[in-house]
Scaffold this motif. Structure first.
Motif, PDB file in Angstrom:
ATOM      1  N   PRO A 163      -7.436 -12.597   9.808  1.00 56.07           N
ATOM      2  CA  PRO A 163      -7.260 -12.132   8.436  1.00 56.07           C
ATOM      3  C   PRO A 163      -6.134 -11.116   8.316  1.00 56.07           C
ATOM      4  O   PRO A 163      -5.935 -10.273   9.177  1.00 56.07           O
ATOM      5  N   SER A 164      -5.391 -11.205   7.224  1.00 59.79           N
ATOM      6  CA  SER A 164      -4.232 -10.346   7.034  1.00 59.79           C
ATOM      7  C   SER A 164      -4.518  -9.147   6.145  1.00 59.79           C
ATOM      8  O   SER A 164      -3.678  -8.279   5.999  1.00 59.79           O
ATOM      9  N   TYR A 165      -5.692  -9.103   5.503  1.00 56.36           N
ATOM     10  CA  TYR A 165      -5.988  -7.988   4.605  1.00 56.36           C
ATOM     11  C   TYR A 165      -6.304  -6.735   5.412  1.00 56.36           C
ATOM     12  O   TYR A 165      -7.134  -6.749   6.319  1.00 56.36           O
ATOM     13  N   SER A 166      -5.640  -5.633   5.123  1.00 56.89           N
ATOM     14  CA  SER A 166      -5.847  -4.383   5.852  1.00 56.89           C
ATOM     15  C   SER A 166      -7.108  -3.687   5.359  1.00 56.89           C
ATOM     16  O   SER A 166      -7.257  -3.457   4.160  1.00 56.89           O
ATOM     17  N   PRO A 167      -8.002  -3.323   6.253  1.00 54.75           N
ATOM     18  CA  PRO A 167      -9.208  -2.613   5.840  1.00 54.75           C
ATOM     19  C   PRO A 167      -8.877  -1.183   5.450  1.00 54.75           C
ATOM     20  O   PRO A 167      -7.807  -0.679   5.761  1.00 54.75           O
ATOM     21  N   PRO A 168      -9.782  -0.491   4.771  1.00 57.52           N
ATOM     22  CA  PRO A 168      -9.513   0.895   4.373  1.00 57.52           C
ATOM     23  C   PRO A 168      -9.452   1.812   5.582  1.00 57.52           C
ATOM     24  O   PRO A 168     -10.079   1.564   6.605  1.00 57.52           O
ATOM     25  N   ARG A 169      -8.704   2.881   5.436  1.00 57.31           N
ATOM     26  CA  ARG A 169      -8.592   3.871   6.501  1.00 57.31           C
ATOM     27  C   ARG A 169      -9.955   4.506   6.760  1.00 57.31           C
ATOM     28  O   ARG A 169     -10.721   4.771   5.834  1.00 57.31           O
ATOM     29  N   LEU A 170     -10.258   4.759   8.037  1.00 57.95           N
ATOM     30  CA  LEU A 170     -11.530   5.385   8.390  1.00 57.95           C
ATOM     31  C   LEU A 170     -11.473   6.888   8.146  1.00 57.95           C
ATOM     32  O   LEU A 170     -10.482   7.538   8.493  1.00 57.95           O
ATOM     33  N   GLU A 214      -9.528  12.160   3.066  1.00 62.28           N
ATOM     34  CA  GLU A 214      -9.415  11.575   4.398  1.00 62.28           C
ATOM     35  C   GLU A 214      -9.004  10.111   4.390  1.00 62.28           C
ATOM     36  O   GLU A 214      -8.525   9.594   5.400  1.00 62.28           O
ATOM     37  N   THR A 215      -9.218   9.421   3.278  1.00 63.87           N
ATOM     38  CA  THR A 215      -8.910   7.984   3.243  1.00 63.87           C
ATOM     39  C   THR A 215      -7.922   7.612   2.143  1.00 63.87           C
ATOM     40  O   THR A 215      -7.384   6.505   2.152  1.00 63.87           O
ATOM     41  N   GLY A 216      -7.684   8.520   1.187  1.00 64.46           N
ATOM     42  CA  GLY A 216      -6.819   8.194   0.065  1.00 64.46           C
ATOM     43  C   GLY A 216      -7.512   7.388  -1.015  1.00 64.46           C
ATOM     44  O   GLY A 216      -6.888   6.983  -2.000  1.00 64.46           O
ATOM     45  N   LEU A 217      -8.811   7.143  -0.844  1.00 61.23           N
ATOM     46  CA  LEU A 217      -9.578   6.350  -1.801  1.00 61.23           C
ATOM     47  C   LEU A 217     -10.846   7.105  -2.194  1.00 61.23           C
ATOM     48  O   LEU A 217     -11.409   7.847  -1.379  1.00 61.23           O
TER      49      LEU A 217
END
Length: 550
Positions: A163-170, A214-217
């Motif tokens: 899969p090419s979709y990047s997961p969210p930053r931890l 910490e994650t930007g989200l």
């Protein structure tokens, strides 16, 4: 002579000061006197429930598994899933750590033997993980998402169709990382942030702020992104679109499609057509989305994940039935013994006699390890607490000592009390001799044998034929506490041990002499800030494997 001297609180305190007359920590193992580290071995065994991370800190070791001998150099590690038999041999001069890891934190896909390297900045975290396995520190500790990433990411197969979709930053802080692990393991979890905050005893606004910083989200956005990343794994593995949306937590197909398009720029149907793997999905792929997310995060960053910060920790206040030596391997700690407090720094070791309330508070980023213990229940006949110091040249030998004393990976001829005896002898000053039994010692021994004993100190005074006021003074001088407080602390120490063994609160209350389980629960909550049941769930962490000596 001895009984009369010790039954005077003035005499006891005078002797106590004389025995602590040396100023400053005494150096143990002067230059050139550090013992050699012998070879060690562990006979064939198999962890029944928890996987093993075998890590070589210095030197070289061999791990025999599935008929193959693997050589493990300093800085390398081997991941051994539960249920696989292995044996270990460690070279002379080497230090190696067998570390069982909490299975609940790990994705089921880590079900094969894996060789990998441990980055230098992860070493202290692994020592912290090992220390928590011994069960003497408060609270739980988890393997850490970064460690899972480290193990799984190193062995990713490099499939171009992945899969090419990047997961969210931890996130990085302990509380937000714990929430992230939960959601990565079970993307359909719809627990509100307020509920997580309540469970973790932290403010909702604080969690919201940490997720954003910490994650930007935001938390909601992060969870949706994690669900979409999990969905890409399922779709690439050939799962149906409707099943996938439901599995990752979307209530309706339309909601799933809308969110998927927003995050990936395409519909689930188009994504599945472009990324579906040519081979049919394996069963374990339906459970491995957490590994896929974490491995891809590591691949995206192009470098090894950073270790979590070693949190501040400590012990519950306790009354031991053994003398113990603790050592500061990194950082600093504060030790409270009776009514006194010591501040310890790196390299310091402290002898803590049995029978007196003690507790330890360990600073963030610091590591405290037990070096060994000796049986004993009375502070009356033991040397007083004493701080000594080890030079840095002794660190490797002391780490070897900790592993040998508290696991079954040890030399064929091993003396587990060697360090304890050495430090006790350095701290000791001979006591006056005599044949008469000490009343305080008699009381301590009786309460340890039967913590449900309800006799008061006046009762004991009459039973032993000693003056009540003198007995009270001697008891406080010896233990640092009044009789009721000492007995209550002893009962709480034993309560934790019983609960860790799996006893119910009612049975624990009965053994400790409480008339009603509700009364015991009230006292336990006042002492620990949690109920007995909560303590069993999250108040401590000790490995369930026989590899670690209790």
């Amino acid at each position: 002579m001895r009984a009369d001297f010790l039954h005077s609180s003035v005499g006891w305190k005078r002797m106590h000061r004389r025995r602590e007359g040396i100023v400053g920590p005494r150096l143990v193992f002067p230059a050139g006197e550090v013992p050699e580290i012998p070879a060690a071995r562990l006979a064939s065994t198999a962890n029944e429930r928890e996987p093993l991370l075998f890590w070589v800190h210095t030197g070289r070791a061999e791990l025999q598994i599935s008929g193959r001998t693997r050589s493990v150099a300093a800085g390398a590690a081997i991941w051994v899933p539960a249920g696989i038999a292995y044996s270990i041999r460690v070279d002379p001069g080497a230090v190696a750590f067998p570390i069982p890891l909490p299975a609940a934190d790990l994705p089921p896909a880590l079900n094969r033997v894996i060789d990998f390297e441990i980055p230098a900045d992860w070493q202290d975290w692994l020592v912290h993980q090992f220390a928590h396995n011994l069960g003497f520190l408060r609270g739980e500790t988890a393997a850490g998402a970064g460690l899972i990433e480290l193990v799984a990411g190193v062995h990713s197969d490099g499939d171009d169709n992945s899969p090419s979709y990047s997961p969210p930053r931890l996130p990085r802080s302990a509380e937000t990382l714990e929430i992230a692990r939960t959601l990565l393991r079970t993307p359909s979890d719809d627990t509100e942030l307020s509920r997580f905050a309540q469970q973790l005893k932290i403010g909702v606004r604080t969690l919201q702020r940490r997720f954003t910083e910490e994650t930007g989200l935001s938390f909601v956005r992060w969870r949706t992104s994690a669900r979409i990343a999990a969905a890409t794994s399922y779709l690439a593995a050939g799962r149906e679109i409707g099943w996938t949306g439901s599995q990752v937590g979307f209530a309706t197909p339309a909601g799933f499609t809308r969110a998927f398009r927003e995050h990936t720029g395409m519909t689930p149907t188009d994504y599945a057509s472009a990324n579906r793997r040519p081979t049919p999905p394996r069963e374990d792929e339906t459970l491995a989305q957490g590994v896929a997310l974490l491995s891809e995060e590591g691949a995206r960053s192009g470098s090894a994940p950073a270790p979590p910060t070693i949190p501040a920790s400590g012990t519950w206040a306790r009354v031991n039935d053994f003398h113990v030596v603790v050592w500061i391997y990194r950082g600093s700690a504060r030790v409270t013994f009776g009514d006194r407090t010591w501040n310890l720094r790196r390299g310091d070791a402290m002898w803590l006699p049995a029978g007196v309330r003690n507790s330890v508070e360990i600073a963030e980023g610091s590591l405290l390890l037990p070096l060994g213990s000796q049986p004993g229940a009375s502070p009356v006949t033991a040397p007083p607490p004493r701080v000594l110091h080890f030079a840095r040249e002794a660190q490797a030998y002391l780490l070897h000592t900790v592993v040998a004393n508290y696991t079954h990976l040890r030399p064929e001829i091993h003396d587990p009390a060697r360090i304890a005896r050495l430090i006790r002898s350095a701290a000791a000053v001979p006591l006056p001799s005599g044949d008469q039994a000490d009343p305080v010692e008699t009381i301590l021994a009786a309460l340890r044998k039967n913590p449900a004993d309800s006799r008061t100190l006046p009762d004991w005074s009459a039973r032993l034929g000693v003056d009540e006021d003198m007995l009270l003074k001697d008891f406080v001088a010896a233990t640092g506490q009044s009789f009721p407080r000492w007995r209550g602390q002893l009962r709480m120490t034993l309560a934790r041990a019983y609960l860790e063994e799996g006893l119910a609160a009612g049975e624990t209350a009965r053994r400790l002499g409480y008339a009603h389980a509700s009364g015991f629960t009230k006292v336990f909550i006042a002492a620990h800030g949690m109920s007995p049941r909560d303590y069993q769930r999250r108040g401590w962490r000790g490995t369930v494997e026989g590899l670690i000596d209790p």
